[in-house]
Write an enzyme that holds these catalytic residues in place. Structure first.
Site, short mmCIF file in Angstrom:
data_model
loop_
_atom_site.label_atom_id
_atom_site.label_comp_id
_atom_site.label_asym_id
_atom_site.label_seq_id
_atom_site.Cartn_x
_atom_site.Cartn_y
_atom_site.Cartn_z
CG ASP A 96 33.87 -77.55 0.02
OD1 ASP A 96 32.74 -78.04 0.12
OD2 ASP A 96 34.61 -77.76 -0.97
CG ASP A 104 38.55 -73.99 1.27
OD1 ASP A 104 37.44 -74.53 1.18
OD2 ASP A 104 39.54 -74.39 0.65
#
Length: 363
Positions: free
Chosen positions: A194, A173
């Protein structure tokens, strides 16, 4: 007027070594600087400014957790490699003086909540040691959860934010782009799980998107994007003429380009995966190294109405496309949907950014 402001900032950016025009100087070693911390310089900035309030940051290691909540702030470093803003918060860590944890969205080293922010010639890093924790067995007593650790967060009133020659570094992230329009050019964004995610519109141009390794050779070793673009927004994450690269230790065929994230959301009839989060990630004229998986994209689970993670969102349910991908990680097959030449023209800079001309963007 806005064009003149952008032109002034562009001139500043390209001539920063030649006595640039700035409103504040930060120098961690003291000297003749106005401020020794970036936080102090931000606190002294005007609440609202009609032109960029430029804070020039000399080389140094600034261990600060920063929030920009005033419009028209520009942070310009002396050099990308040696002007380093870093902090090590992570989602599962308790906030100082509290029993509550940061959570993903408050873990960021730099959070931008206001419009017309810009930055250049510096590094923004979340220094949480993800790899050390990743290497521990699941039942190890020192194993921690909540390893999401954001370097840069764009949220709240963030819009028309621009970055040139910046390095944004983390693992899971790294870049939380939730609101507004953002533009990244000639930059480096690096992470693994991600690491470019959420609902905002972000355009990446001529930038290196670098996958970092996982401990123990995990597969998949990461996912580049996890967009949650609202169905009413035509653009999510767009990559123009970028390079998808990898660190040593990232296996071949181990990284999908993205997966569709439907955040668990509170509705009148319950709490479940947002059905309107129809993620959008598009790669155009982009070089891809061999770490990119042949299938290109993958599925992601979401919260069902019964509270279980039993919903599966497939890549075909999202807006995932490519055009003119090249390199050893490029492929054309049924799983990797391609834009036509006419469709690709709709992803030009002015269309993605809806007429906004970013500062220091090339013509």
């Amino acid at each position: 007027m806005r064009y003149l402001i952008f032109s002034t900032l562009a001139l500043f950016f390209h001539s920063v070594s030649a006595a640039p025009d700035f409103q504040a100087v930060v120098d961690s070693s003291g000297g003749e600087a106005s401020y020794r911390t970036i936080g102090a310089a931000l606190a002294a900035a005007p609440a609202a400014s009609e032109k960029p309030y430029v804070i020039y940051i000399r080389n140094g290691h600034y261990r600060e957790k920063l929030t920009v909540n005033r419009s028209n702030i520009a942070l310009i470093g002396e050099s990308q490699k040696s002007t380093l803003i870093t902090y090590g918060a992570f989602a599962g860590q308790k906030m100082p003086g509290s029993d509550e944890t940061w959570g993903t969205f408050h873990s960021a080293t730099l959070t931008v909540l206001a419009p017309d922010f810009s930055a250049g010639n510096l590094t923004i890093e979340n220094s949480f040691d993800f790899l050390a924790n990743d290497a521990l067995d699941r039942d190890h007593p020192r194993k921690i959860g909540g390893t999401q650790a954001v370097a840069l967060a764009l949220d709240g009133g963030s819009d028309r934010v621009a970055f040139r020659n910046v390095r944004i570094s983390g693992f899971q992230d790294t870049l939380y782009a939730n609101t507004g329009r953002s533009y990244f050019v000639d930059s480096i964004i690096e992470g693994n799980v991600d690491f470019i995610f959420d609902a905002g519109t972000a355009l990446f141009e001529n930038s290196d998107i670098v996958n970092r390794r996982r401990a123990g050779g995990r597969m998949p070793s990461g996912y580049i994007t996890a967009p949650s673009t609202n169905i009413d927004s035509p653009y999510g994450f767009v990559f123009l003429r970028c390079q998808l690269r990898r660190e040593d230790g990232v296996p071949a065929q181990s990284v999908p380009l993205g997966r569709p994230w439907h955040p668990t959301t509170d509705f009148d009839d319950g709490r479940y995966a947002d059905p309107d989060a129809i993620g959008a990630s598009v790669f155009i004229d982009t070089y891809m190294d061999d770490h990119i998986s042949r299938e290109g994209w993958t599925s992601m689970r979401g919260t069902a109405r019964d509270g279980t993670k039993s919903m599966v969102f497939t890549p075909e349910s999202a807006r995932f496309f490519e055009y003119l991908s090249r390199g050893p990680g490029a492929a054309v097959n049924a799983a990797r949907r391609q834009l036509s030449t006419e469709e690709a023209m709709h992803y030009a800079r002015d269309k993605v950014l809806r007429g906004w001309i970013p500062p220091f963007a090339d013509p």
